[in-house]
Design a protein around this motif. Structure first.
Motif, mmCIF file in Angstrom:
data_model
loop_
_atom_site.group_PDB
_atom_site.id
_atom_site.type_symbol
_atom_site.label_atom_id
_atom_site.label_comp_id
_atom_site.label_asym_id
_atom_site.label_seq_id
_atom_site.Cartn_x
_atom_site.Cartn_y
_atom_site.Cartn_z
ATOM 1 N N ASP A 141 5.974 2.656 -8.813
ATOM 2 C CA ASP A 141 7.410 2.548 -8.654
ATOM 3 C C ASP A 141 8.076 2.171 -9.972
ATOM 4 O O ASP A 141 8.958 1.332 -9.994
ATOM 5 N N ASN B 200 5.886 -4.747 -1.148
ATOM 6 C CA ASN B 200 5.760 -3.745 -2.208
ATOM 7 C C ASN B 200 6.596 -4.116 -3.427
ATOM 8 O O ASN B 200 6.228 -3.801 -4.552
ATOM 9 N N ILE C 17 13.808 -2.714 11.243
ATOM 10 C CA ILE C 17 14.510 -2.253 10.048
ATOM 11 C C ILE C 17 14.579 -3.366 9.006
ATOM 12 O O ILE C 17 14.313 -3.146 7.826
ATOM 13 N N SER C 18 14.927 -4.570 9.464
ATOM 14 C CA SER C 18 15.072 -5.665 8.514
ATOM 15 C C SER C 18 14.851 -7.013 9.181
ATOM 16 O O SER C 18 14.942 -7.148 10.413
ATOM 17 N N ASP D 139 10.826 -1.097 16.487
ATOM 18 C CA ASP D 139 10.936 -0.331 15.241
ATOM 19 C C ASP D 139 11.830 -1.151 14.309
ATOM 20 O O ASP D 139 13.051 -1.008 14.298
ATOM 21 N N GLU E 1 10.611 -6.024 -0.044
ATOM 22 C CA GLU E 1 10.455 -4.739 0.637
ATOM 23 C C GLU E 1 9.018 -4.553 1.107
ATOM 24 O O GLU E 1 8.077 -4.729 0.331
ATOM 25 N N TYR E 2 8.887 -4.214 2.371
ATOM 26 C CA TYR E 2 7.585 -3.936 2.981
ATOM 27 C C TYR E 2 7.630 -2.497 3.476
ATOM 28 O O TYR E 2 8.026 -2.240 4.616
ATOM 29 N N ASN E 3 7.278 -1.567 2.615
ATOM 30 C CA ASN E 3 7.412 -0.149 2.950
ATOM 31 C C ASN E 3 8.851 0.142 3.369
ATOM 32 O O ASN E 3 9.749 0.052 2.569
ATOM 33 N N ASP E 4 9.099 0.424 4.655
ATOM 34 C CA ASP E 4 10.463 0.775 5.063
ATOM 35 C C ASP E 4 11.187 -0.390 5.730
ATOM 36 O O ASP E 4 12.210 -0.202 6.388
ATOM 37 N N VAL E 5 10.678 -1.613 5.574
ATOM 38 C CA VAL E 5 11.319 -2.803 6.136
ATOM 39 C C VAL E 5 11.772 -3.715 5.000
ATOM 40 O O VAL E 5 11.041 -3.922 4.030
#
Length: 346
Positions: free
Chosen positions: A335, A188, A148-149, A146, A206-210
């Motif tokens: 956005d 994104n 995050i970064s 999962d 930024e890649y969605n939530d990463v």
């Protein structure tokens, strides 16, 4: 993807267009691959072509002569001539591996891709770090994490300290491609800044939530090629130069009482996956040749190259726009609430 590429028994004739530092290495590797014959090399500098040809037991040829002899060629020339040379090769029904970036413009890249598809040929883009055994190891692990970064650093002076060029296109493009391939996504949004001379740049993507943070530098006086991945389960360190991967899990920081004195202790479990080390260029060219023999999609497709080019062009534009201005951000559709200067996403 395995780091081992077992070539079939059919013999493939290969050539190299442009035998400067990188192209000469392509010639060397083709001369070493099993069931591959280095049929010749060509370069605008005839003396260099003859020197490389003599070193690897082949011929220095004209472009036309080379294309008549070859099933596959590597194109290792300045980016501004990629389109003309790659198009000439494809029109001669020769499969091509073109060094990164794929072309000078996205439109040129798309035309090259369309021509290769129309003629049923393999066009592979030379994003060599995809074939680094350490990168291949993290690519196999990433689906289980999962994330995050990600944080990539590609730092250090060039071998030729007078080398011109922009670190965004020369260095950062590698990490843009690696991050995109690992996450199987395009960004994104992008924020970027850098120096006016093009020797240092940073980008946040930024890649969605990463979130991915990339730094490229020719002014840093130490050679660094690293990728760090922060996930909820662990922290992963990838060293491109050492071809190593370290996975840190179960980190336990604590204060302990040592003979009446309190001291800080931090322990963790560190895993070191087994990696079959090897030369990335050898893996890359072996994979390319095998794709041609199997008439199969290459590991790094023209679309992969186009997406990386779109991203680095956006980063370069943002760095230029930011000189003397406030930070600029490229935003995806929907956005547009930010007060920061906006540039349409590629």
């Amino acid at each position: 993807m395995s780091t081992e590429h077992t070539l079939s028994t059919a013999r493939t004739t290969a050539g190299v267009i442009g035998v400067g530092a990188m192209g000469a290495n392509h010639a060397r590797v083709y001369s070493e691959l099993p069931n591959v014959e280095l049929a010749g090399v060509t370069d605008h500098d005839a003396d260099i072509a003859r020197q490389v040809a003599d070193e690897y037991g082949t011929d220095a040829l004209t472009l036309e002569e080379l294309l008549e002899r070859c099933d596959v060629v590597s194109v290792a020339v300045p980016t501004h001539v990629h389109y003309d040379l790659v198009t000439t090769c494809l029109e001669a029904d020769v499969n091509v591996l073109v060094e990164k970036p794929i072309a000078e413009t996205v439109e040129e890249g798309r035309r090259m891709a369309a021509l290769a598809e129309e003629r049923g040929l393999v066009l592979q883009v030379g994003h060599i770090e995809r074939f680094n055994p350490a990168v291949q190891t993290i690519a196999e692990l990433i689906d289980e994490l999962d994330v995050i970064s990600l944080e990539a650093e590609r730092l250090g002076p060039p071998i030729d300290r007078t080398a011109p060029g922009n670190v965004i296109f020369d260095l950062m493009v590698h990490d843009v491609d690696i991050v995109g391939s690992i996450l199987d996504s395009t960004p994104n949004s992008i924020t970027a800044m850098g120096t006016e001379d093009g020797r240092y740049a940073t980008a946040t993507m930024e890649y969605n939530d990463v979130v991915a943070s990339l730094t490229a530098s020719r002014v840093t006086q130490k050679k660094v090629r690293k990728l760090n991945v922060t996930a909820r389960e662990c922290f992963v360190e990838v060293d491109y130069l050492e071809q190593s991967v370290l996975i840190h899990r179960d980190s336990y920081p604590e204060y302990v009482n040592d003979e009446g004195q309190k001291r800080y202790r931090h322990e963790s479990v560190v895993e070191r996956p087994r990696i079959d080390n090897g030369e990335p260029l050898r893996h890359e060219l072996a994979s390319f040749v095998e794709s041609v023999r199997a008439n199969d999609k290459p590991e790094v497709t023209p679309q992969d190259g186009i997406e990386a080019l779109q991203a680095v062009q956006t980063i370069d534009q943002l760095v230029e726009d930011r000189q003397g201005q406030k930070p600029a951000t490229v935003l995806s559709e929907g956005d547009h609430d930010s007060d920061e200067r906006e540039v349409e996403a590629p």
